[in-house]
Design an enzyme around this catalytic site. Structure first.
Site, PDB file in Angstrom:
ATOM      1  N   TYR A 168       0.893  12.046   7.237  1.00 33.69           N
ATOM      2  CA  TYR A 168       2.174  11.101   6.702  1.00 33.69           C
ATOM      3  C   TYR A 168       3.588  11.893   6.511  1.00 33.69           C
ATOM      4  O   TYR A 168       4.636  11.561   6.693  1.00 33.69           O
ATOM      5  CB  TYR A 168       1.957  10.407   5.477  1.00 33.69           C
ATOM      6  N   THR A 210       0.742  -1.098  -0.133  1.00 33.31           N
ATOM      7  CA  THR A 210      -0.064   0.071  -0.027  1.00 33.31           C
ATOM      8  C   THR A 210       0.695   1.306   0.014  1.00 33.31           C
ATOM      9  O   THR A 210       0.567   2.222  -0.344  1.00 33.31           O
ATOM     10  CB  THR A 210      -0.899  -0.091   1.254  1.00 33.31           C
ATOM     11  N   LEU A 235      -2.586   5.019  -0.091  1.00 31.91           N
ATOM     12  CA  LEU A 235      -4.046   4.494   0.158  1.00 31.91           C
ATOM     13  C   LEU A 235      -3.998   2.990   0.354  1.00 31.91           C
ATOM     14  O   LEU A 235      -3.649   2.375  -0.301  1.00 31.91           O
ATOM     15  CB  LEU A 235      -4.559   4.942  -1.297  1.00 31.91           C
ATOM     16  N   HIS A 236      -4.567   2.955   1.821  1.00 26.77           N
ATOM     17  CA  HIS A 236      -4.446   1.641   2.146  1.00 26.77           C
ATOM     18  C   HIS A 236      -5.575   0.628   1.761  1.00 26.77           C
ATOM     19  O   HIS A 236      -5.533  -0.197   0.788  1.00 26.77           O
ATOM     20  CB  HIS A 236      -4.446   1.527   3.679  1.00 26.77           C
ATOM     21  N   ASP A 237      -6.863   0.741   2.188  1.00 32.08           N
ATOM     22  CA  ASP A 237      -7.965  -0.191   2.648  1.00 32.08           C
ATOM     23  C   ASP A 237      -8.382  -0.487   0.926  1.00 32.08           C
ATOM     24  O   ASP A 237      -8.572  -1.542   0.632  1.00 32.08           O
ATOM     25  CB  ASP A 237      -9.214   0.532   3.190  1.00 32.08           C
TER      26      ASP A 237
END
Length: 231
Positions: free
Chosen positions: A119, A83, A131-133
């Site tokens: 961040y 990610t 962008l993780h999810d």
């Protein structure tokens, strides 16, 4: 359970407590679904220098999932290592506001700007926030190669979770069926781990970030057209 086996997907984008409870209370669901998880990190942590937040907050729940035989071959994992390659750059954030900065698009932009500040301040990532999810969602949708331009690449392995000590919550991977002492790529760690599980997990190693944003921005276009924020 009313769906055909293997056609129902569950995406876990937070602590794995609820998913672990689901499989404990209704074990028949484990063999019925596909599971995509955003969590873990092999070369990076974000809550400690060893651990990723979603795993760290309930490592026992994560461990129970990664060692559940009924889930073998059904788990996709999107770790921080993946990610962190999908960044919401200034160009991406600007595109979010076009062609018209609706309330929906402005909300998404403002959320990304908030995380961009976090961040940059905490992790020194100034290009843009990762962008993780949504990576875990895209993995579940396109793992079959139906959009080959995304370029998802996977490594099949076993996953174990450190359950005590300084490295609590750390994710460790090694070849399926290998013992911890044989962890590949020198990723042997010190700590308490669950024994050999033999449960196969597909870990995301690579995705084409530009193509990923193409998919994401197309989803934004559709959502923008139906968002109640714009009414």
């Amino acid at each position: 359970m009313a769906t055909a086996p293997g056609t129902c997907g569950l995406v876990v984008t937070g602590t794995m407590t609820n998913a672990a409870l689901l499989f404990a209370a209704f074990p028949e669901t484990a063999g019925h679904i596909r599971l995509s998880i955003m969590g873990g990190g092999f070369e990076v942590g974000n809550i400690t220098r060893f651990a990723e937040f979603n795993i760290y907050c309930d490592p026992e729940a994560a461990s129970s999932i990664f060692t559940l035989p009924a889930l073998s071959g059904k788990i996709l994992l999107a770790p921080l290592d993946l990610t962190h390659t999908v960044l919401a750059t200034a160009a991406v954030r600007s595109t979010l506001l076009t062609p018209t900065p609706t309330l929906f698009r402005t909300m998404l932009h403002d959320l990304l700007m908030f995380f961009a500040g976090t961040y940059a301040r905490v992790f020194g990532m100034t290009t843009g926030p990762p962008l993780h999810d949504p990576v875990a969602v895209a993995a579940l949708l396109y793992e079959d190669g139906s959009d080959p331009a995304l370029g998802f690449e996977w490594e099949e392995c076993s996953i174990e979770i450190i359950l005590q000590g300084e490295q609590l919550g750390k994710t460790v991977m090694w070849p399926v069926g290998a013992a911890p002492d044989n962890a590949h790529d020198g990723k042997k760690v010190i700590g308490e781990v669950v024994g050999e599980s033999g449960v196969r997990v597909k870990v995301g190693k690579k995705v084409n970030a530009d193509e990923f944003w193409r998919v994401m921005l197309a989803a934004v276009d559709v959502s923008d057209g139906v968002s109640p924020l714009n009414v």
